[in-house]
Design a protein around this motif. Structure first.
Motif, PDB file in Angstrom:
ATOM      1  N   ASN A 315       1.143  -1.327  -0.334  1.00  0.00           N
ATOM      2  CA  ASN A 315      -0.168   0.304  -0.005  1.00  0.00           C
ATOM      3  C   ASN A 315       1.001   1.388  -0.257  1.00  0.00           C
ATOM      4  N   GLY A 316       1.622   1.730  -0.769  1.00  0.00           N
ATOM      5  CA  GLY A 316       1.813   3.033  -1.040  1.00  0.00           C
ATOM      6  C   GLY A 316       3.834   2.492  -1.771  1.00  0.00           C
ATOM      7  N   ILE A 317       4.396   1.184  -0.776  1.00  0.00           N
ATOM      8  CA  ILE A 317       5.923   1.138  -1.079  1.00  0.00           C
ATOM      9  C   ILE A 317       6.223   0.489  -3.429  1.00  0.00           C
ATOM     10  N   LEU A 318       5.288  -0.281  -3.330  1.00  0.00           N
ATOM     11  CA  LEU A 318       5.182  -1.207  -4.227  1.00  0.00           C
ATOM     12  C   LEU A 318       4.340  -0.287  -5.225  1.00  0.00           C
ATOM     13  N   GLN A 319       4.413  -0.354  -6.545  1.00  0.00           N
ATOM     14  CA  GLN A 319       3.535   0.581  -7.361  1.00  0.00           C
ATOM     15  C   GLN A 319       3.494  -1.231  -8.450  1.00  0.00           C
TER      16      GLN A 319
END
Length: 489
Positions: A315-319
């Motif tokens: 939720n934020g780091i991985l895209q």
């Protein structure tokens, strides 16, 4: 018979001299080299000849040959033989270290320094070596490889830590005035604070020559460290950059946009320790543009002691638009199964390596987190690593240490990937077998046959002690080599 005897007699009547020349013929004048060879005085071979001979030898063989005599030892210090050298600083080798520092620091062009960063006397020698190297204007690369992410001050700076690190950084800034091609702080947290100054100086020399920048750090305490703000503009001068490592603290859309100007970027490495409040993160739009500009660039994401971020990294780091090729999670004390499930659906065309390494839970409960998730009757999901082996077409490495894993899932991974899986590491004690705790011989035989090479799970004696028990050893000793290897082409 008469003719042959007559011929032999004629030859004998002419006679030979000591040089093998026939009597009556003019004698050839001996060269200096001929005189040396005929007399057996190999120590007096001309330096030009010795240089040619030494040029065919490996560095190890040159060093061995140089012990023959003083003349041979003199040749080994020709600058062409010291294009690259690794200085090793460790306890018990002080005289050797001082000698090499004194004799080679002015000759080497590409220097790697491996040093024990937690021993004060080694830090003294490390500082002295840097001072010697700082006068070598021919230096093209400086790559630091400390044993740990932390540095201790030398004895002479005892109780004066801030002054020592300030002085150490000033020495390193000198190197940034050179036209370097490669530069790495080796993950040192103390040096990470000066990254903006390093970049500014490097950009004022010959930034077009810089190919590798290792600026990422390893934090000793991920919950308490200084944030180093790096302006994205500082990366704009390095147009020919091939490898860059930075901390997640410095990563944002502006940095990604700036790196689009690096035409030859092959690898971007990001270390995650924590995410400070207000960090802008990265967007899918920025990553999509990055992939378009750099279609072959590897993105390697490494979480280190990220105790909080590992729970919600999806939720934020991985895209989803990240060109993720390597996911490494070291000693975060939790395995995020939701993230493992995402890998095969988000990165099927790019993912090449999955490494999830932890110390075994002291109460052993945490070591069952991966398999317990799929024992629940309400969760009807396939194993995430098996799915990655099936759907991620480029997957070539799986390392799972510190967690239990089913034998049949190991076989499934092997069958799906075959010999394209170059590395599969699990601990024998963590494999859950239908035949009990002992790993059956047929598993090892079957896996070896599938891989077309010998394979076996790791024994406890082959594991670093910190993996078997979090209080045995230092996690840096395991992860530092793994982290620094990312900077090698």
């Amino acid at each position: 018979m008469e003719l042959r005897s007559q011929s032999r007699k004629t030859t004998q009547s002419m006679g030979n001299d000591n040089c093998g020349c026939l009597v009556g013929w003019p004698k050839a004048k001996k060269s200096k080299t001929d005189q040396v060879v005929s007399s057996g005085n190999w120590a007096q071979l001309p330096s030009v000849i010795l240089y040619d001979v030494f040029s065919f030898l490996s560095q190890k063989d040159r060093i061995n040959a140089s012990s023959v005599c003083r003349n041979w030892r003199h040749v080994i210090f020709h600058p062409n033989f010291w294009n690259e050298f690794t200085f090793t600083i460790q306890a018990g080798q002080h005289e050797k270290t001082k000698y090499l520092s004194r004799t080679l620091s002015s000759l080497v062009k590409n220097a790697v320094i491996k040093f024990d960063s937690l021993t004060p006397v080694c830090m003294t020698e490390f500082t002295a070596l840097l001072q010697n190297l700082s006068t070598n204007t021919k230096l093209k690369s400086l790559m630091l490889e400390p044993s740990h992410c932390r540095l201790v001050e030398p004895v002479e700076y005892c109780f004066d830590t801030l002054n020592y690190f300030s002085n150490l950084s000033e020495i390193i800034k000198i190197f940034c005035n050179f036209p370097l091609e490669k530069f790495s702080i080796g993950g040192c947290e103390e040096l990470c604070q000066f990254v903006p100054q390093y970049l500014e100086r490097l950009s004022n020399t010959r930034p077009e020559q810089v190919s590798i920048l290792g600026l990422a750090s390893v934090k000793d305490d991920p919950s308490n460290y200084l944030i180093c703000e790096v302006d994205a503009v500082l990366f704009s001068a390095f147009r020919n950059l091939k490898i860059l490592s930075i901390d997640y603290d410095a990563l944002c859309d502006d940095v990604l946009d700036t790196l689009n100007g690096a035409e030859n970027l092959k690898r971007l490495i990001v270390h995650v320790h924590g995410v400070w409040f207000g960090h802008p993160g990265t967007s899918n739009e920025a990553w999509a543009k990055f992939k378009q500009v750099h279609p072959t660039c590897e993105f390697r994401l490494t979480l280190i002691h990220a105790y909080e971020e590992v729970f919600h990294m999806e939720n934020g780091i991985l895209q989803i638009q990240m060109p993720l090729t390597h996911l490494k999670v070291f000693f975060c004390e939790h395995i995020n199964v939701d993230v493992l499930n995402l890998l095969s659906s988000w990165y099927p065309q790019t993912l090449r390596s999955i490494m999830w390494v932890d110390s075994r839970s002291p109460d052993l409960e945490g070591t069952w987190d991966l398999v317990n998730r799929f024992r629940d009757a309400e969760i009807n999901e396939p194993d995430p690593l098996v799915m990655a082996a099936w759907l991620c077409t480029k997957l070539e490495e799986v390392v799972l240490l510190g967690y239990k894993y089913y034998e049949e899932d190991l076989v499934a991974i092997a069958r799906l990937r075959g010999n394209t899986l170059k590395n599969l590491e699990v601990a024998s004690e963590d494999i859950i077998s239908n035949e009990g705790c002992k790993i059956p011989t047929n598993l090892i035989e079957e896996m070896s046959k599938i891989f077309d090479r010998p394979w076996a799970p790791l024994k406890s004696s082959e594991l670093h002690p910190v993996i078997c028990n979090p209080t045995d050893g230092d996690s840096d000793e395991y992860l530092q080599p793994k982290v620094l290897a990312d900077l090698h082409l």
